[in-house]
Design a protein around this motif. Sequence first.
Motif, PDB file in Angstrom:
ATOM      1  N   VAL A  69       0.835  -1.196   0.000  1.00  0.00           N
ATOM      2  CA  VAL A  69       0.000   0.000   0.000  1.00  0.00           C
ATOM      3  C   VAL A  69       0.872   1.250   0.000  1.00  0.00           C
ATOM      4  O   VAL A  69       0.644   2.209  -0.752  1.00  0.00           O
ATOM      5  N   THR A  70       1.905   1.234   0.840  1.00  0.00           N
ATOM      6  CA  THR A  70       2.805   2.383   0.918  1.00  0.00           C
ATOM      7  C   THR A  70       3.502   2.605  -0.414  1.00  0.00           C
ATOM      8  O   THR A  70       3.647   3.754  -0.874  1.00  0.00           O
ATOM      9  N   ALA A 369       3.717  -2.379  -6.170  1.00  0.00           N
ATOM     10  CA  ALA A 369       2.750  -2.732  -5.138  1.00  0.00           C
ATOM     11  C   ALA A 369       2.076  -4.064  -5.453  1.00  0.00           C
ATOM     12  O   ALA A 369       1.851  -4.892  -4.564  1.00  0.00           O
TER      13      ALA A 369
END
Length: 427
Positions: A69-70, A369
């Motif tokens: 997510v980051t 991601a």
Amino acid sequence: MSVRAPDTSRHGHHEPPDAARGPVAASFIVLGMFWGSWAVVIANVQQTFGLSDATLGLLLAAAIGVAAVTGAVVGHRAERWGTRRLLTGSLIAWAVLLVGAGLARPWPVFAVCFAAAEVAGGCVDTAMNAAASRRLMGQPGALVRFHALFNTGALSGAAASGIALHFEVSWRWLWPALALAVLAVAWWAHVTPAIGVLLPVPAAPTPAAGVVADAGSGQAPGTRRSGFSLGPVAQLRADGLLVFLVVFAIAEITEGGVDTWGVLYLRTHLAAGVLLGAGAYVIGQSVAATTRGAGGPLLGRMSARIALVVGGLVAAGGILVESISPEAVVAACGLAFGAAGASLFWPLVMSQATKQATRATAAVGAFTAAGYVGWVAGAPVVGWVSDTWGPARGLQLLAAAALLVVLASLLHKERVPSRSPDGTRPG
């Protein structure tokens, strides 16, 4: 390829600078060293904290899930920050957290530090892939060779860790030692300005219509675009990359699984020594580094779809051999083939995504991601299967995922989007 300075005349400000080639190359190496060390020390970590395979899988899922997510958010923001700033900051944070993960004693503290280190490492991954893909856009063979640096780092980290553990050096000292190298790379990235930017980072879209597309946007110069930008998912769909991204995530279940479970299986189930387990992984990464380095021009002409098919078949075959062979040496050879086959996935997929995307840097972040999501999906499932039906079945699940990638790649047709949302054709 010529290098040109950022154009500041259109927007009235300097574009965020990209990281220089040297620090980006070094980032590939140190990140590879971490994953190489992880493949070897995972059995020691499991023993230190008394973890089952399922618990180990959940730890990886939590850590890499947050990192995914980051990475997606950071990849989107890197359009404005610039890869040099992002890479430097991510490396510093990662170094600090590597020290924390290595020295943490209680299990909850280790879990938090390890998860945080994965998040920082995911930011490093996004920044270095974005910088490399932007600089080598349109040169997939060169990008494949560049990714050989990761394999070089992985085999170096695995070899160093195997030797250290063989001489009874605690695994806890390995990551703090690596952190020193990471800090050195961060300093190098900070003090080394890029000579120029091959493809300037696109400025934020303005509400006024008729904005001239810049070189980093993926649109042809002189075209017009609307005064709004699509969200990340909508943009991937418009670029024809959304299904491709899902296939890539499944592929990374196999690649991440080889790194995590392959050596662990040799050391715990077949009672192979640390040198044999590390050696098999080193051989696999050596094959991958040689294939990517020497075969870059040939592989660069291979489409990402073909790379997924060929890599999936080789990886599935190697992992199956490891899972069914009672001989440690034969199983180690299977692991080597599995690691080599899976190594084809990442660089050619990134090259295709960069080439096809309207916003290259954001697309790299999304695909990075997705790769991490694949690891998240695979780690707890493989761990649970290993605990319930045996470690061999966990490896066979990885082989099945690789074959699923082959099937999905054969059924999915690559395409370049014919029109952008405002009616113009992306460049």
